[in-house]
Design a protein around this motif. Structure first.
Motif, short mmCIF file in Angstrom:
data_model
loop_
_atom_site.label_atom_id
_atom_site.label_comp_id
_atom_site.label_asym_id
_atom_site.label_seq_id
_atom_site.Cartn_x
_atom_site.Cartn_y
_atom_site.Cartn_z
N TYR A 1 -5.60 11.56 -10.96
CA TYR A 1 -5.61 11.10 -9.56
C TYR A 1 -6.83 11.59 -8.80
O TYR A 1 -6.73 12.00 -7.64
CB TYR A 1 -4.33 11.55 -8.83
N VAL B 1 -5.70 13.55 -5.36
CA VAL B 1 -4.60 13.25 -4.44
C VAL B 1 -3.53 14.33 -4.51
O VAL B 1 -3.17 14.80 -5.59
CB VAL B 1 -3.92 11.92 -4.83
N ASP C 1 -7.94 4.68 -6.42
CA ASP C 1 -8.74 3.64 -5.77
C ASP C 1 -9.27 4.11 -4.42
O ASP C 1 -9.35 3.37 -3.46
CB ASP C 1 -7.96 2.33 -5.65
N VAL D 1 2.80 13.78 -7.40
CA VAL D 1 1.61 13.88 -8.24
C VAL D 1 1.81 14.85 -9.41
O VAL D 1 1.50 14.55 -10.55
CB VAL D 1 0.41 14.30 -7.37
N GLY E 1 -4.43 -0.85 7.47
CA GLY E 1 -4.93 -0.46 6.15
C GLY E 1 -6.41 -0.80 6.02
O GLY E 1 -7.07 -1.10 7.01
N THR F 1 -2.93 3.78 6.19
CA THR F 1 -2.80 4.05 4.76
C THR F 1 -3.81 5.13 4.36
O THR F 1 -4.73 5.45 5.12
CB THR F 1 -3.11 2.80 3.90
N GLU G 1 -1.53 9.32 8.26
CA GLU G 1 -1.23 8.72 6.95
C GLU G 1 0.28 8.62 6.73
O GLU G 1 1.03 9.57 6.95
CB GLU G 1 -1.84 9.55 5.81
N ILE G 2 0.71 7.46 6.28
CA ILE G 2 2.13 7.23 6.01
C ILE G 2 2.31 6.99 4.51
O ILE G 2 1.51 6.28 3.90
CB ILE G 2 2.64 6.02 6.82
N GLY G 3 3.37 7.56 3.94
CA GLY G 3 3.67 7.31 2.54
C GLY G 3 3.94 8.57 1.75
O GLY G 3 4.18 9.63 2.34
N GLY H 1 -3.47 -5.54 7.48
CA GLY H 1 -4.53 -5.20 6.53
C GLY H 1 -4.09 -4.17 5.52
O GLY H 1 -4.88 -3.38 5.02
N ILE H 2 -2.79 -4.19 5.23
CA ILE H 2 -2.20 -3.24 4.27
C ILE H 2 -1.67 -4.04 3.08
O ILE H 2 -0.94 -5.02 3.27
CB ILE H 2 -1.04 -2.47 4.93
N ILE I 1 0.82 -8.46 8.49
CA ILE I 1 -0.28 -9.40 8.72
C ILE I 1 -1.33 -9.13 7.65
O ILE I 1 -1.86 -8.02 7.55
CB ILE I 1 -0.88 -9.21 10.13
N ASN I 2 -1.58 -10.13 6.84
CA ASN I 2 -2.50 -9.94 5.73
C ASN I 2 -3.12 -11.29 5.36
O ASN I 2 -2.44 -12.31 5.41
CB ASN I 2 -1.74 -9.36 4.52
N THR I 3 -4.39 -11.28 5.04
CA THR I 3 -5.07 -12.54 4.68
C THR I 3 -4.62 -13.05 3.31
O THR I 3 -4.77 -14.22 3.01
CB THR I 3 -6.61 -12.33 4.62
N GLY J 1 -2.89 -14.23 7.64
CA GLY J 1 -4.05 -14.50 8.48
C GLY J 1 -4.88 -13.26 8.73
O GLY J 1 -4.54 -12.17 8.28
N ASP J 2 -5.97 -13.46 9.43
CA ASP J 2 -6.94 -12.40 9.70
C ASP J 2 -6.46 -11.52 10.85
O ASP J 2 -6.29 -12.00 11.97
CB ASP J 2 -8.29 -13.06 10.04
C1 LIG Z 1 -0.58 9.70 -6.26
C2 LIG Z 1 -0.96 8.78 -5.15
C3 LIG Z 1 -0.35 8.93 -3.91
C4 LIG Z 1 -0.67 8.07 -2.87
N1 LIG Z 1 -0.05 8.24 -1.66
C5 LIG Z 1 -0.31 7.36 -0.65
C6 LIG Z 1 0.35 7.46 0.61
O1 LIG Z 1 1.14 8.37 0.86
N2 LIG Z 1 0.07 6.55 1.55
C7 LIG Z 1 -0.81 5.53 1.36
O2 LIG Z 1 -1.00 4.70 2.26
N3 LIG Z 1 -1.45 5.41 0.18
C8 LIG Z 1 -1.23 6.30 -0.82
N4 LIG Z 1 -1.91 6.19 -2.01
C9 LIG Z 1 -2.89 5.11 -2.14
C10 LIG Z 1 -2.24 3.80 -2.49
O3 LIG Z 1 -2.07 3.73 -3.88
C11 LIG Z 1 -3.12 2.61 -2.08
O4 LIG Z 1 -4.40 2.78 -2.63
C12 LIG Z 1 -3.27 2.48 -0.56
O5 LIG Z 1 -2.02 2.54 0.08
C13 LIG Z 1 -3.95 1.17 -0.25
O6 LIG Z 1 -4.23 1.10 1.10
P1 LIG Z 1 -4.45 -0.29 1.79
O7 LIG Z 1 -3.25 -1.13 1.70
O8 LIG Z 1 -4.95 0.03 3.15
O9 LIG Z 1 -5.69 -0.88 1.01
P2 LIG Z 1 -5.79 -2.08 -0.02
O10 LIG Z 1 -4.82 -1.94 -1.10
O11 LIG Z 1 -7.22 -2.19 -0.35
O12 LIG Z 1 -5.33 -3.34 0.85
C14 LIG Z 1 -6.04 -3.88 1.90
C15 LIG Z 1 -5.34 -5.17 2.30
O13 LIG Z 1 -5.94 -5.70 3.46
C16 LIG Z 1 -5.97 -7.10 3.38
N5 LIG Z 1 -7.03 -7.56 4.29
C17 LIG Z 1 -8.37 -7.46 4.14
N6 LIG Z 1 -9.00 -7.96 5.22
C18 LIG Z 1 -8.04 -8.37 6.07
C19 LIG Z 1 -8.08 -8.97 7.35
N7 LIG Z 1 -9.21 -9.23 7.98
N8 LIG Z 1 -6.89 -9.27 7.94
C20 LIG Z 1 -5.71 -9.01 7.33
N9 LIG Z 1 -5.63 -8.44 6.10
C21 LIG Z 1 -6.78 -8.11 5.49
C22 LIG Z 1 -6.22 -7.38 1.94
O14 LIG Z 1 -5.75 -8.67 1.58
C23 LIG Z 1 -5.42 -6.27 1.25
O15 LIG Z 1 -4.11 -6.70 0.94
C24 LIG Z 1 -1.62 7.06 -3.06
C25 LIG Z 1 -2.23 6.92 -4.29
C26 LIG Z 1 -1.92 7.78 -5.33
C27 LIG Z 1 -2.62 7.61 -6.64
#
Ligand SMILES: Cc1cc2nc3c(=O)[nH]c(=O)nc-3n(C[C@H](O)[C@H](O)[C@H](O)COP(=O)(O)OP(=O)(O)OC[C@H]3O[C@@H](n4cnc5c(N)ncnc54)[C@H](O)[C@@H]3O)c2cc1C
Ligand SMILES: Nc1ncnc2c1ncn2[C@@H]1O[C@H](COP(=O)(O)O)[C@@H](O)[C@H]1O
Lengths: 266, 320
Positions: free
Chosen positions: A144, A160, A180, B98, B211, B237, B251-253, B268-269, B287-289, B305-306
């Motif tokens: 991680y 992490v 990631d 972890v 996100g 996120t 941070e949530i999760g 954007g999550i 809300i997600n594209t 959507g955006d």
């Molecule tokens: C052991 C471990 C523990 C973890 N613990 C946590 C935790 O507690 N909390 C946590 O959050 N993460 C945690 N993570 C990370 C988790 O795995 C993901 O990487 C993270 O949650 C992804 O964040 P995200 O959704 O913001 O990003 P991404 O997965 O990159 O998603 C971004 C999203 O935004 C959308 N998007 C892009 N542009 C736009 C726009 N203009 N309008 C609308 N939508 C859009 C995309 O379609 C995509 O779906 C952990 C990872 C590990 C390995």
């Protein structure tokens, strides 16, 4: 420094596979086959070390319907060498067997310093291969990872942790699984990379090449036995607005929430 | 009597919630089984031992050692192997934080078997334990069995419920001799960067979270404005806190805070399990594209959507 990166080729999770068809790949097209996202993070990790400190990076793909496609992309990103490994006798859904195959591949490669993997495999999501491989090789390892810093003879790795991040030091001979995080955000392929990839020779190793008899890593050797696989049925009734101008969509959402008597706000 | 050995994880100076909910689940599923726990540290607190007892643990291997101050694979594996040898459990299990996910597969390797990670349910089929695990971004559930005398598994965070009225008593305390060599400490601990917890999101009734799709630090402005308008808090996120677009406290999760608002708006999550496992909301709006983003599986309402165009309009309509 020599780095081996293990990637996999999966059917993109954007492609929704239905129930019993889950393992029926007859309708899967070549476009649906992608490098597992986590594997791409691992490639990026190796390439960052190569950029900053010089390294020879070898990408290895064991799982996949057309591993060559994944490996050409790995080279286009900047990997120096690529090896496909494929054998019908392999049962790779069991992480212990997959780790055993990786051990044999590393033995055949011979010389290496660092091993990079992604934190998860998308297809069967065993999340165990990196830890198992490190243990089999008795190699220092950090899972991680979110960030890597080279400090003279050692690597300082942030990884992490619940409630924060942990920093550890490890030797430059070891195994790292990459998350990631921003640091591992995969780069795009370059024009030059794509040309190099086109010309690259990519060998395919089989069980025989690795000196693996079928019964060692075949299905009968598995200790993780799949009983069933079924799509998750979402019981929740959800109202997803997929089309329209932004304003229209917002209006629809608010109207529906009003109808459902769901309050927005406190 | 058959035994199950549970690896205890500590978070913020307490026995971590997922370990407690795992204990509850094990007692529901397995009758006539004795639960033993392994608890490591530099200075194990009596409270932790009693807490485990209350939640049904009969015996605690409490191992104090300098080398066990923080989790490191080698010393932890070595110590666990000794305890397994002595207890001969039918299953060794940890909550899927972890450290649990790092430890369990390694222990399995030493016993020549595989393991099941991120289990969300156990059922019994005669003598067999069936492990239920989500695969392919939570699109499907795979049910597996494990071969071998000892089964090795981890659970997914947020999968089970804690028993709010545990009735267990004081557990027996056990120890074991284990010594460490320099080789065990080859990966060495430098520091833990604790996320500063300056805001408590636990009691927030409304959370507007963003996100990676938010795209940058400045774009959090609209998230803040919307949250304020709705009388709620903001959330994010790990992808956002990792790059310091927003303070870690939000941070949530799994590795962030757990929340249970009436309304959760996520923009954007993507909906990674590590993020979603921290959310128990009455209503979720996504809300997600990307129509295929897993967050839509959790959402009650959604807009494909955006976020950059949707959120300002949403704000205007709510104001007007
Ligand atoms: C052991 C471990 C523990 C973890 N613990 C946590 C935790 O507690 N909390 C946590 O959050 N993460 C945690 N993570 C990370 C988790 O795995 C993901 O990487 C993270 O949650 C992804 O964040 P995200 O959704 O913001 O990003 P991404 O997965 O990159 O998603 C971004 C999203 O935004 C959308 N998007 C892009 N542009 C736009 C726009 N203009 N309008 C609308 N939508 C859009 C995309 O379609 C995509 O779906 C952990 C990872 C590990 C390995
Ligand atoms: N139905 C499926 N769903 C997802 N991935 C699949 C499916 N069938 C085959 N694959 C992929 O094809 C590759 C080859 O499978 P295997 O031979 O088990 O390694 C794996 O990497 C899988 O990701």
């Amino acid at each position: 420094m020599k780095i081996v990166v293990f990637i996999q080729q999966i059917v993109s999770t954007q492609v929704k596979l239905q129930g019993i068809d889950y393992f029926d790949t007859s309708r899967v097209t070549e476009d649906d086959l992608v490098i597992n996202p986590s594997g791409k993070n691992a490639i990026e990790g190796a390439l960052k070390l190569k950029d900053g400190h010089g390294a020879e990076v070898t990408a290895v793909c064991v799982r996949g319907l057309k591993p060559e496609k994944a490996l050409r992309e790995a080279i286009a990103m900047g990997c120096d060498k690529a090896i496909g490994v494929k054998d019908d006798s392999f049962y790779t859904d069991d992480p212990l067997l997959l780790a055993e195959i990786y051990v044999k591949i590393l033995e055949k490669i011979g010389e290496y310093d660092l091993i990079f993997l992604g934190v998860e495999e998308q297809s069967t999501s065993s999340y165990a291969v990196a830890a198992m491989l490190a243990e089999k090789l008795d190699m220092p390892s950090v899972l991680y990872a979110e960030e890597i810093e080279v400090k003279d003879d050692i690597l300082r790795v942030g990884h992490v942790l619940e409630g924060g991040r942990k920093i550890v030091d490890m030797p430059k001979k070891g195994l790292i699984s990459c998350s990631d995080s921003q640091y591992f955000t995969p780069r795009y392929t370059s024009m030059r990379g794509i040309l190099t990839a086109k010309r690259a020779e990519i060998p395919t190793w089989t069980a025989t090449d690795l000196g693996l008899a079928a019964n060692i890593v075949g299905k009968e050797a598995a200790s993780l036995i799949q009983v069933s696989l079924s799509n998750i049925v979402i019981e929740k009734e959800s109202y997803i607005i997929k089309e329209g101008e932004p304003e229209e969509m917002v209006d629809k959402l608010l109207a529906k929430m009003k109808e459902d008597e769901v309050k927005l706000g406190v | 009597m058959k035994k199950i050995l549970v690896f205890t994880q500590i978070r913020e100076e307490k026995v971590e919630e997922n370990t407690l909910s795992l204990l509850n689940k094990l007692q529901e599923v397995f009758k006539d089984v004795e639960i033993t726990a392994a608890l490591f540290g530099k200075q194990i607190k009596e409270d932790w031992i009693q807490e485990l007892g209350k939640h049904g643990v009969k015996k605690v291997y409490a191992i104090n050692a300098l080398e066990l101050e923080v989790y490191l694979s080698r010393p932890y594996v070595k110590t666990m192997l000794e305890i397994i040898k002595e207890t001969q459990p039918m299953m060794v299990i940890a909550s899927g934080m972890v450290y649990g996910e790092d430890l369990i597969p390694r222990l399995a390797v030493h016993h020549g078997v595989s393991c099941a990670q991120r289990v969300v349910d156990f059922t019994l089929d005669g003598e067999d334990i069936l492990f239920h695990t989500p695969v392919r971004d939570d699109q499907a559930i795979m049910i597996t069995k494990l071969k071998g005398e000892i089964k090795f598994a981890t659970t997914r965070t947020g999968a089970f419920f804690i028993n709010e009225n545990p009735t267990g008593g004081s557990p027996e305390i056990a120890s074991i001799d284990v010594s460490f060599e320099p080789k065990d400490m080859i990966v060495s601990h430098v520091e833990i960067k604790k996320a500063e917890r300056t805001v408590n999101l636990k009691d927030a009734k409304v959370i507007v979270a963003a996100g990676r799709g938010v795209g940058g630090k400045d774009n959090f402005q609209i998230i803040r404005e919307l949250a304020e308008l709705l009388g709620g808090e903001i959330g994010a996120t790990r992808a956002c806190t990792d790059v310091h677009w927003i303070e870690e406290t939000y941070e949530i999760g799994q590795t962030g805070q757990s929340v249970s608002p009436d309304l959760y708006i996520g923009a954007g999550i993507s909906g990674a399990p590590q993020h979603m496992s921290g959310i128990k909301a009455k209503t979720i709006i996504a809300i997600n594209t990307d129509e295929g983003a897993p967050i839509f599986n959790y959402a009650d309402y959604g807009i494909v959507g955006d976020m950059h165009s949707i959120l300002p309009i949403l704000k205007k309509k709510l104001e007007g």
